[in-house]
Structure formats: structure tokens, C-alpha cells
Enzyme design. Structure first.
Site, mmCIF file in Angstrom:
data_model
loop_
_atom_site.group_PDB
_atom_site.id
_atom_site.type_symbol
_atom_site.label_atom_id
_atom_site.label_comp_id
_atom_site.label_asym_id
_atom_site.label_seq_id
_atom_site.Cartn_x
_atom_site.Cartn_y
_atom_site.Cartn_z
ATOM 1 N N SER A 112 0.827 -1.209 0.000
ATOM 2 C CA SER A 112 0.000 0.000 0.000
ATOM 3 C C SER A 112 0.858 1.254 0.000
ATOM 4 O O SER A 112 1.736 1.409 0.840
ATOM 5 C CB SER A 112 -0.882 0.059 1.253
ATOM 6 N N HIS A 147 -4.221 -0.939 -5.304
ATOM 7 C CA HIS A 147 -3.195 -1.859 -5.803
ATOM 8 C C HIS A 147 -3.439 -2.057 -7.303
ATOM 9 O O HIS A 147 -4.491 -2.534 -7.699
ATOM 10 C CB HIS A 147 -3.273 -3.215 -5.093
ATOM 11 N N HIS A 173 -3.388 -10.877 -0.918
ATOM 12 C CA HIS A 173 -3.522 -11.058 0.534
ATOM 13 C C HIS A 173 -4.343 -12.305 0.835
ATOM 14 O O HIS A 173 -5.284 -12.630 0.110
ATOM 15 C CB HIS A 173 -4.219 -9.845 1.165
ATOM 16 N N TYR A 207 -6.460 -12.493 3.195
ATOM 17 C CA TYR A 207 -7.831 -12.083 3.546
ATOM 18 C C TYR A 207 -8.727 -11.896 2.322
ATOM 19 O O TYR A 207 -9.945 -11.807 2.448
ATOM 20 C CB TYR A 207 -7.847 -10.831 4.430
ATOM 21 N N GLU A 208 -8.119 -11.817 1.137
ATOM 22 C CA GLU A 208 -8.939 -11.703 -0.079
ATOM 23 C C GLU A 208 -9.582 -13.045 -0.436
ATOM 24 O O GLU A 208 -10.403 -13.114 -1.343
ATOM 25 C CB GLU A 208 -8.085 -11.223 -1.253
ATOM 26 N N ALA A 255 2.274 -1.576 4.728
ATOM 27 C CA ALA A 255 1.727 -0.615 5.681
ATOM 28 C C ALA A 255 1.319 -1.425 6.900
ATOM 29 O O ALA A 255 0.811 -2.534 6.765
ATOM 30 C CB ALA A 255 0.508 0.072 5.081
ATOM 31 N N MET A 285 -1.146 -7.330 7.826
ATOM 32 C CA MET A 285 -1.891 -8.440 7.208
ATOM 33 C C MET A 285 -1.194 -8.996 5.972
ATOM 34 O O MET A 285 -1.840 -9.562 5.093
ATOM 35 C CB MET A 285 -3.296 -7.953 6.819
ATOM 36 N N SER A 286 0.103 -8.798 5.885
ATOM 37 C CA SER A 286 0.801 -9.296 4.688
ATOM 38 C C SER A 286 2.201 -9.769 5.078
ATOM 39 O O SER A 286 2.457 -10.073 6.236
ATOM 40 C CB SER A 286 0.896 -8.181 3.640
ATOM 41 N N ASN A 312 -0.439 3.944 11.369
ATOM 42 C CA ASN A 312 -1.350 4.291 12.474
ATOM 43 C C ASN A 312 -0.841 3.596 13.718
ATOM 44 O O ASN A 312 -0.036 2.672 13.623
ATOM 45 C CB ASN A 312 -2.774 3.781 12.158
ATOM 46 N N HIS A 349 -9.151 2.601 7.069
ATOM 47 C CA HIS A 349 -8.282 2.454 5.901
ATOM 48 C C HIS A 349 -7.857 3.813 5.337
ATOM 49 O O HIS A 349 -6.762 3.961 4.792
ATOM 50 C CB HIS A 349 -9.009 1.624 4.834
HETATM 51 N N1 HPA Z 1 -3.297 -3.554 11.767
HETATM 52 C C1 HPA Z 1 -3.160 -4.428 10.751
HETATM 53 N N2 HPA Z 1 -2.847 -4.071 9.526
HETATM 54 C C2 HPA Z 1 -2.624 -2.766 9.295
HETATM 55 C C3 HPA Z 1 -2.731 -1.808 10.305
HETATM 56 C C4 HPA Z 1 -3.090 -2.221 11.617
HETATM 57 O O1 HPA Z 1 -3.212 -1.425 12.567
HETATM 58 N N3 HPA Z 1 -2.453 -0.601 9.734
HETATM 59 C C5 HPA Z 1 -2.163 -0.852 8.426
HETATM 60 N N4 HPA Z 1 -2.261 -2.157 8.158
#
Ligand code: HPA
Length: 272
Positions: free
Chosen positions: A31, A62, A84, A86-87, A114, A212-213, A236, A247
Site C-alpha cells: 500500500s 493496488h 492477501h 484475507y482476499e 503498511a 496483514m501481509s 497508524n 483504511h
Molecule cells: N493492523 C493491521 N494491519 C494494518 C494496520 C493495523 O493497525 N495498519 C495498516 N495495516
């Protein structure tokens, strides 16, 4: 079902037929960093939906193509957008592009992402060199029959994130005047962000960041004997450390820091 080595044969032949030649580095641009692929010189672009055994990426932001060419004087094959878990893709599908990079002769991969900051000294916008990871996805991309010609049944993960590459990245960050953090990335499956309780647990377990990756791809890189440089953007603070997560903030932060993120990756690539 076809053997992995047979699938790889078909995919690599297709990619070579597009004009791709020798590859030194595979790159997985997460990302916000996708536009680094736009800086690749003499680029050959191959959309994922044309490539045998590649799925189509579904995440907004993406682009979904391989970009081959020269970056920082190195021959690279970059993924502009990744797959991913999760997809709904299998772990084998998520990691297939890393297999392809290895089969095409890459000796290393650079992975970016990210993620959320768990370490209390991190602030959104920080860049973090990944020193190690915790696989908390609940599964492993190497589950299943092992093809010994690709890698060992029980791969060593002691130095999955190549120490010499980490040193190089730190030196480059110093030269660029960047305050590069370093830490452990804990990989969840997503797609939910974590709960505050999960983040407390992650911190106790030794995580500095959560995402998540990356973890599946790095496992497969280690299995295939590829060196790895991993860099995260802390977009974050993780759940419970700030009011709420969304997001939009992730995208905003990657936009805000992308110039330094790109500079760090490019300048480091130049010295690897
Ligand atoms: N958690 C999981 N995946 C993320 C986060 C998070 O806080 N921020 C960006 N991708």
C-alpha cells in the site's frame, strides 16, 4: 492438480516471452509504495490477469501488474500490488509470485507494507526495518507436500531478514537523515484490524508492529533461499492506542511519507 514446479515452468516461460531477462531483485510494493514501480526504467509491464496461475488483486489502491526493468542500476521485477490471504486466496496463491521471482533467478526480494505500530515509541509515519516476524496467521504457506528441488522440508528462519541488508538500510537511512526504526512484524490474517486485547497480547509476545501481509511471502522467500529486505510504514497506532482505525488513515499516511519511503528503498537497493 499440477506440481508447483510445472506451474512455475509455464509462468516463467510466459514472463520470459514478454521480454523479461535476468532478474536480481524481486520487489513487493505494498500500500502506498506502488508508484515506485513507475520509476523503473525501460519498463515491461505485465498485468496479473494475463499471467498463468496469477489471480487478480482485489484491493483498492493496488494496480495489479508486474513491472520489469532497471531501478537504482539493478534488474528488478516488481509487483505493483500484492495478493492477501484475507482476499480469499490460498497461502500458495499469495506466495506464488515469490516462487516465480526465485524461478526467474532473483537472489533477493524487497518487501514493503503498511502496518500498525504496537511499540509505544512509534508514531504514524515512521518507517520500520523488519528485523524478524511472528507468523500469527494461523497457517503456513509451506503446509503440504514439499518439492525438495525448490527448498527444504524444514526451513531455517533464524535469519529470514538478511542481516547484511538490514545494516545497509540503516546506513542509507543515516545518510538520508531518516529516523529508521527497527522491529518485529507480527502478521495477522485480517481483514479485521486487531482488537485492543490482541494488541496488548502482541506487545507482550514481542511485536513492534502488526499487519496483514509480508509473513507468507517471507516464509516462501526463506524456503527458496532468497535474501530479504523488509521495510514497513507505520501508518497508524494499533487498536487501543488511538481512538479508532480506518483504511483512509492508512492511505493518508502512506501518501504523506511516500517520498522518504521511496528514497529509502531506492537508495538501499543501489547499495545491495
Ligand atoms: N493492523 C493491521 N494491519 C494494518 C494496520 C493495523 O493497525 N495498519 C495498516 N495495516
Amino acid at each position: 492438480m499440477k506440481k508447483l514446479s510445472e506451474m512455475l515452468q509455464e509462468t516463467t516461460q510466459f514472463i520470459l516471452d514478454q521480454g523479461v531477462k535476468e532478474i536480481e531483485f524481486g520487489m513487493i510494493l505494498g500500500s502506498g509504495l506502488g508508484e515506485l514501480a513507475d520509476e523503473i526504467e525501460d519498463a515491461i509491464k505485465i498485468p496479473y490477469d494475463k499471467i498463468p496461475f496469477f489471480p487478480v488483486s482485489t484491493v483498492v489502491g493496488h494496480a495489479g501488474q508486474l513491472v520489469y526493468g532497471t531501478l537504482s542500476g539493478k534488474k528488478v521485477l516488481a509487483m505493483q500490488g500484492r495478493f492477501h490471504f484475507y482476499e480469499g486466496h490460498s497461502m500458495q496463491t499469495v506466495t506464488y509470485p515469490v516462487r516465480v521471482m526465485g524461478a526467474l533467478g532473483a537472489h533477493s526480494v524487497i518487501v514493503t507494507n503498511a502496518c500498525g505500530g504496537v511499540n509505544e515509541s512509534f508514531v504514524p509515519g515512521d518507517l520500520m526495518l523488519i528485523s524478524d516476524h511472528i507468523n500469527f496467521t494461523g497457517t503456513n504457506p509451506l503446509i503440504g507436500p514439499n518439492e525438495d528441488e525448490i527448498g527444504p522440508r524444514f526451513p531455517d528462519m533464524s535469519q529470514a531478514y538478511t542481516p547484511a541488508y538490514r545494516e545497509s538500510a540503516k546506513e542509507v537511512a543515516n545518510k538520508l537523515g531518516l529516523d529508521l526504526k527497527e522491529g518485529v512484524y507480527m502478521g495477522y490474517s485480517g481483514p479485521t484490524y486487531e482488537t485492543p486485547a490482541e494488541i496488548k497480547m502482541s506487545r507482550v509476545m514481542g511485536a513492534d508492529a502488526v499487519g496483514m501481509s509480508t509473513v507468507p511471502e517471507v516464509i516462501v522467500a526463506a524456503h527458496g533461499g532468497l535474501k530479504v529486505l523488509g521495510i514497513s510504514c507505520i501508518t497508524n497506532l494499533a487498536a487501543g492506542m488511538q481512538a479508532n482505525l480506518n483504511h483512509e488513515e492508512v492511505v493518508e499516511t502512506t501518501e504523506r511519507v511516500k517520498q522518504s519511503f521511496k528514497a529509502l528503498v531506492k537508495e538501499t537497493l543501489a547499495v545491495l
